[in-house]
Scaffold this motif. Structure first.
Motif, PDB file in Angstrom:
ATOM      1  N   TYR A   1       0.832  -1.219   0.000  1.00 29.14           N
ATOM      2  CA  TYR A   1       0.000   0.000   0.000  1.00 29.14           C
ATOM      3  C   TYR A   1       0.866   1.268   0.000  1.00 29.14           C
ATOM      4  O   TYR A   1       0.696   2.155  -0.844  1.00 29.14           O
ATOM      5  CB  TYR A   1      -0.903  -0.037   1.229  1.00 29.14           C
ATOM      6  N   HIS A   2       1.798   1.367   0.950  1.00 26.73           N
ATOM      7  CA  HIS A   2       2.593   2.590   1.078  1.00 26.73           C
ATOM      8  C   HIS A   2       3.621   2.733  -0.049  1.00 26.73           C
ATOM      9  O   HIS A   2       4.042   3.853  -0.369  1.00 26.73           O
ATOM     10  CB  HIS A   2       3.291   2.630   2.430  1.00 26.73           C
ATOM     11  N   TRP A   3       4.030   1.644  -0.651  1.00 34.06           N
ATOM     12  CA  TRP A   3       4.952   1.716  -1.783  1.00 34.06           C
ATOM     13  C   TRP A   3       4.279   2.462  -2.942  1.00 34.06           C
ATOM     14  O   TRP A   3       4.906   3.319  -3.591  1.00 34.06           O
ATOM     15  CB  TRP A   3       5.360   0.312  -2.229  1.00 34.06           C
ATOM     16  N   ILE A   4       3.018   2.143  -3.175  1.00 32.76           N
ATOM     17  CA  ILE A   4       2.270   2.804  -4.255  1.00 32.76           C
ATOM     18  C   ILE A   4       1.991   4.257  -3.894  1.00 32.76           C
ATOM     19  O   ILE A   4       2.105   5.164  -4.731  1.00 32.76           O
ATOM     20  CB  ILE A   4       0.961   2.040  -4.526  1.00 32.76           C
ATOM     21  N   VAL A   5       1.640   4.491  -2.620  1.00 34.42           N
ATOM     22  CA  VAL A   5       1.373   5.866  -2.162  1.00 34.42           C
ATOM     23  C   VAL A   5       2.596   6.747  -2.400  1.00 34.42           C
ATOM     24  O   VAL A   5       2.485   7.875  -2.906  1.00 34.42           O
ATOM     25  CB  VAL A   5       0.991   5.863  -0.671  1.00 34.42           C
ATOM     26  N   LEU A   6       3.770   6.253  -2.047  1.00 32.50           N
ATOM     27  CA  LEU A   6       4.986   7.055  -2.205  1.00 32.50           C
ATOM     28  C   LEU A   6       5.359   7.236  -3.671  1.00 32.50           C
ATOM     29  O   LEU A   6       5.795   8.321  -4.078  1.00 32.50           O
ATOM     30  CB  LEU A   6       6.148   6.414  -1.443  1.00 32.50           C
TER      31      LEU A   6
ATOM     32  N   LEU B   1       9.211   2.681   5.684  1.00 26.46           N
ATOM     33  CA  LEU B   1       8.396   2.031   4.670  1.00 26.46           C
ATOM     34  C   LEU B   1       8.031   0.606   5.069  1.00 26.46           C
ATOM     35  O   LEU B   1       6.861   0.191   4.970  1.00 26.46           O
ATOM     36  CB  LEU B   1       9.138   2.039   3.327  1.00 26.46           C
ATOM     37  N   ILE B   2       9.004  -0.154   5.535  1.00 31.23           N
ATOM     38  CA  ILE B   2       8.735  -1.553   5.887  1.00 31.23           C
ATOM     39  C   ILE B   2       7.912  -1.636   7.174  1.00 31.23           C
ATOM     40  O   ILE B   2       6.982  -2.450   7.278  1.00 31.23           O
ATOM     41  CB  ILE B   2      10.048  -2.334   6.013  1.00 31.23           C
ATOM     42  N   LEU B   3       8.227  -0.774   8.157  1.00 30.59           N
ATOM     43  CA  LEU B   3       7.482  -0.800   9.413  1.00 30.59           C
ATOM     44  C   LEU B   3       5.997  -0.573   9.168  1.00 30.59           C
ATOM     45  O   LEU B   3       5.147  -1.340   9.654  1.00 30.59           O
ATOM     46  CB  LEU B   3       8.023   0.272  10.363  1.00 30.59           C
ATOM     47  N   PHE B   4       5.657   0.449   8.395  1.00 32.34           N
ATOM     48  CA  PHE B   4       4.247   0.763   8.201  1.00 32.34           C
ATOM     49  C   PHE B   4       3.605  -0.066   7.096  1.00 32.34           C
ATOM     50  O   PHE B   4       2.391  -0.017   6.924  1.00 32.34           O
ATOM     51  CB  PHE B   4       4.075   2.265   7.959  1.00 32.34           C
ATOM     52  N   SER B   5       4.417  -0.836   6.386  1.00 32.67           N
ATOM     53  CA  SER B   5       3.848  -1.859   5.514  1.00 32.67           C
ATOM     54  C   SER B   5       3.423  -3.074   6.322  1.00 32.67           C
ATOM     55  O   SER B   5       2.473  -3.767   5.970  1.00 32.67           O
ATOM     56  CB  SER B   5       4.863  -2.268   4.441  1.00 32.67           C
ATOM     57  N   ILE B   6       4.138  -3.321   7.444  1.00 29.24           N
ATOM     58  CA  ILE B   6       3.805  -4.438   8.324  1.00 29.24           C
ATOM     59  C   ILE B   6       2.626  -4.093   9.231  1.00 29.24           C
ATOM     60  O   ILE B   6       1.759  -4.936   9.484  1.00 29.24           O
ATOM     61  CB  ILE B   6       5.033  -4.827   9.169  1.00 29.24           C
ATOM     62  N   VAL B   7       2.596  -2.836   9.714  1.00 31.84           N
ATOM     63  CA  VAL B   7       1.520  -2.407  10.620  1.00 31.84           C
ATOM     64  C   VAL B   7       0.169  -2.636   9.956  1.00 31.84           C
ATOM     65  O   VAL B   7      -0.023  -2.374   8.767  1.00 31.84           O
ATOM     66  CB  VAL B   7       1.699  -0.913  10.978  1.00 31.84           C
TER      67      VAL B   7
ATOM     68  N   LYS C   1      -3.548   0.892   7.739  1.00 27.83           N
ATOM     69  CA  LYS C   1      -2.956   1.519   6.551  1.00 27.83           C
ATOM     70  C   LYS C   1      -3.679   2.842   6.264  1.00 27.83           C
ATOM     71  O   LYS C   1      -4.832   2.853   5.847  1.00 27.83           O
ATOM     72  CB  LYS C   1      -3.080   0.584   5.333  1.00 27.83           C
ATOM     73  N   ILE C   2      -2.982   3.949   6.522  1.00 27.99           N
ATOM     74  CA  ILE C   2      -3.491   5.277   6.223  1.00 27.99           C
ATOM     75  C   ILE C   2      -2.402   6.020   5.470  1.00 27.99           C
ATOM     76  O   ILE C   2      -1.205   5.863   5.768  1.00 27.99           O
ATOM     77  CB  ILE C   2      -3.893   6.032   7.511  1.00 27.99           C
ATOM     78  N   VAL C   3      -2.779   6.830   4.510  1.00 25.59           N
ATOM     79  CA  VAL C   3      -1.818   7.465   3.598  1.00 25.59           C
ATOM     80  C   VAL C   3      -0.680   8.138   4.343  1.00 25.59           C
ATOM     81  O   VAL C   3       0.498   7.964   3.996  1.00 25.59           O
ATOM     82  CB  VAL C   3      -2.539   8.482   2.685  1.00 25.59           C
ATOM     83  N   HIS C   4      -0.992   8.920   5.368  1.00 26.07           N
ATOM     84  CA  HIS C   4       0.062   9.726   5.982  1.00 26.07           C
ATOM     85  C   HIS C   4       0.957   8.938   6.934  1.00 26.07           C
ATOM     86  O   HIS C   4       1.922   9.493   7.457  1.00 26.07           O
ATOM     87  CB  HIS C   4      -0.532  10.943   6.709  1.00 26.07           C
ATOM     88  N   TYR C   5       0.691   7.658   7.157  1.00 26.09           N
ATOM     89  CA  TYR C   5       1.557   6.886   8.045  1.00 26.09           C
ATOM     90  C   TYR C   5       2.980   6.763   7.483  1.00 26.09           C
ATOM     91  O   TYR C   5       3.929   6.637   8.242  1.00 26.09           O
ATOM     92  CB  TYR C   5       0.974   5.485   8.288  1.00 26.09           C
ATOM     93  N   SER C   6       3.120   6.775   6.181  1.00 21.27           N
ATOM     94  CA  SER C   6       4.457   6.669   5.571  1.00 21.27           C
ATOM     95  C   SER C   6       5.049   8.030   5.240  1.00 21.27           C
ATOM     96  O   SER C   6       6.066   8.114   4.557  1.00 21.27           O
ATOM     97  CB  SER C   6       4.386   5.818   4.307  1.00 21.27           C
TER      98      SER C   6
END
Length: 542
Positions: A252-257, A305-311, A314-319
């Motif tokens: 999720y966050h990989w795509i967001v970034l 990136l990895i920490l909040f991919s594991i959490v 999933k919210i956009v601003h977490y990364s």
């Protein structure tokens, strides 16, 4: 003078028109309401929502909003103003660090790359906590990095601990988790040769504890452990469960970034090239210091990136903490390109073109959705979304020119880059993105807000100054508290929804729900429908 110019540039980008659109549910309204309730109750030590304890966030950012509201009044501009100031400080800080690492050209590129990327820029116009949290924890890590490259090591360790403590007071113990993981991975990557001694770590920990105890300590002494215990329990729950339904896939966050941090994100791919003459490239800066800073930035980027991919949540601003290392690594590549020490390959240019053109097409299609919504509605299965689209929002086909213009400017940038007019191409790409971000915020965001929530906000605003109860049914919202300017309830039955619906209420009582949840309430014996607009249904107790 250069610092002043950077500050003025940032102020012009981030401050004007902050109140041009309502705050968005949930996060923006959540924090603004917490600040408003502090002002109403004069309880500045505990965060409250609906005049009850709110465990989710510490108070530092809320305090900043309180100060802003004391200056400008309780309004949307004041709620967003602290992050605009943080944006100014951030760009000046990036310029200063870039100048120290290499020269003022790198500093200027870093500030431009950050301001010229979509989400990093956009968040400084918001009322959410993350831009402030990200600056504090980045400064904590920067001063920790500086320990190995300075004589005043314990002063730097104290600064690192101080800003780490501020980060904890802004968003909670996740700051400590990120800092520890970053230090651990850096330690492993350098095989223990990090230039940071146990004494330095002790000073960092001491200052972080002293800083956080300014609130945690006072709160424990004044009110006992219950508030702090609930706060910590919530932080653990947030990391281990899908909070409020905000789940998502690992990437999720990989795509967001990749999409949200364009154009900066596209320049990370230049690291995939085989770099030749690396010694001469790093000689452009201060040698080992620059190499070390790049290593710290890579470590921070991957940890977040990895920490909040594991959490689970999933919210956009977490990364969004990734924005600092990502934009630096991109700015370093941009600097090398502008200085003629690197060349862009065809595939680099292709990646930039694909993402940029797709974003431009998306912006161009947005007005067409508004103009031809009646043709699209039969294909939309969500009743609430269909009702949202009934909002009277003026659109014209001519507005596609904004997106088309961005596509053209991206193509112009690509042509310049392909011809190796790199400085002109890079300036065109980032400056055109800044311009289109401004257009999007001023022109498109208010129209999107008109579809998504304005009918509800206007209903709540109509209740300001009235001695009434207002309640959202079957969906979660903070908007009724903030925009109705609710006061502390004298009757604690107010918190009992069944009493509001069926009990002997002591003042006029109003309800709102989404059209998709309205059926049970339409036939409720104690409710009468007083209106319906754009997906929301309004009720009053009989």
């Amino acid at each position: 003078m250069k610092y002043l110019l950077i500050a003025l540039f940032a102020a012009l980008l981030f401050i004007p028109f902050l109140g041009a659109v309502h705050l968005f549910d949930w996060d923006e309204i959540n924090f603004a309401e917490a600040a408003r309730e502090m002002i109403v109750t004069h309880n500045f030590s505990q965060v409250q929502i609906d005049f009850r304890p709110f465990w989710e966030k510490p108070p530092l950012f809320i305090w900043m909003q309180v100060l802003s509201m004391k200056l400008f009044g309780i309004n949307d501009f004041a709620a967003r103003f602290p992050n605009a100031i943080v944006g100014i400080i951030t760009l000046v800080t990036l310029f200063a660090i870039g100048k120290k690492l290499v020269n003022d050209r790198l500093g200027a590129w870093w500030a431009l790359v950050y301001a010229g990327s979509w989400l990093p820029h956009f968040y400084f116009k918001s009322g959410i906590i993350d831009p402030t949290f990200n600056l504090f924890i980045f400064l904590a890590i920067y001063f920790a990095y500086s320990i190995a490259h300075s004589k005043n090591t314990y002063r730097l360790a104290a600064l690192s601990g101080f800003f780490l403590g501020l980060a904890v007071l802004t968003k909670g113990p996740v700051a400590i988790l990120v800092a520890l993981l970053t230090l651990l991975i850096y330690f492993i990557s350098r095989k223990g040769k990090i230039g940071i001694k146990l004494g330095h770590i002790g000073v960092i920990a001491l200052l972080a504890c002293v800083t956080t105890l300014l609130w945690f300590g006072y709160e424990i002494i004044a009110h006992g452990w219950w508030f702090v215990n609930e706060f910590v329990a919530y932080q653990v729950r947030l990391l281990t469960t899908e909070d409020a339904g905000h789940g998502g896939p690992f990437f999720y966050h990989w795509i967001v970034l990749l999409i949200g941090c364009f154009p900066a994100s596209s320049f990370l791919f230049t690291w995939l090239q085989n770099r030749k003459n690396s010694k001469s490239i790093y000689a452009a800066g201060t040698g080992q210091e620059l190499k070390d800073f790049i290593r710290w930035m890579w470590v921070l980027f991957w940890v977040v990136l990895i920490l909040f991919s594991i959490v689970k949540t999933k919210i956009v601003h977490y990364s969004s903490l990734c924005y600092f290392p990502l934009t630096f690594l991109a700015a370093w590549q941009v600097y090398l390109l502008a200085e003629g020490q690197k060349r862009l390959k065809g595939w680099n240019i292709t990646i930039i073109g694909i993402i940029g053109i797709l974003l431009g097409i998306a912006i161009a299609l947005l007005p067409l959705v508004g103009v031809y919504k009646n043709m699209l509605i039969p294909y939309i299965g969500d009743k609430f979304a269909v009702a949202n689209l009934q909002a009277n929002v003026p659109w014209s086909v001519a507005e596609t020119a904004y997106g088309a213009g961005y596509v053209i400017l991206v193509i112009v940038s690509l042509v310049l880059l392909a011809r190796q007019s790199l400085t002109k191409g890079l300036l065109c790409l980032f400056i055109s993105t800044i311009v289109v971000i401004q257009v999007t915020v001023l022109h498109f965001v208010p129209k999107i807000e008109a579809y998504s929530q304005r009918a509800a906000i206007e209903f709540f605003e109509s209740m300001q100054g009235k001695d009434v109860y207002v309640k959202a049914l079957s969906y979660h919202s903070y908007a009724q508290h903030y925009y109705a300017r609710q006061q502390p309830p004298a009757n604690k039955n107010y918190y009992n929804e069944d009493w509001l619906l069926n009990g002997q209420v002591d003042k006029p009582t109003y309800f709102i729900c989404r059209i998709t949840d309205s059926e049970p309430y339409m036939h409720h014996p104690n409710l009468e429908v007083i209106g319906e607009k754009n997906g929301f249904v309004f009720f009053k107790r009989k």
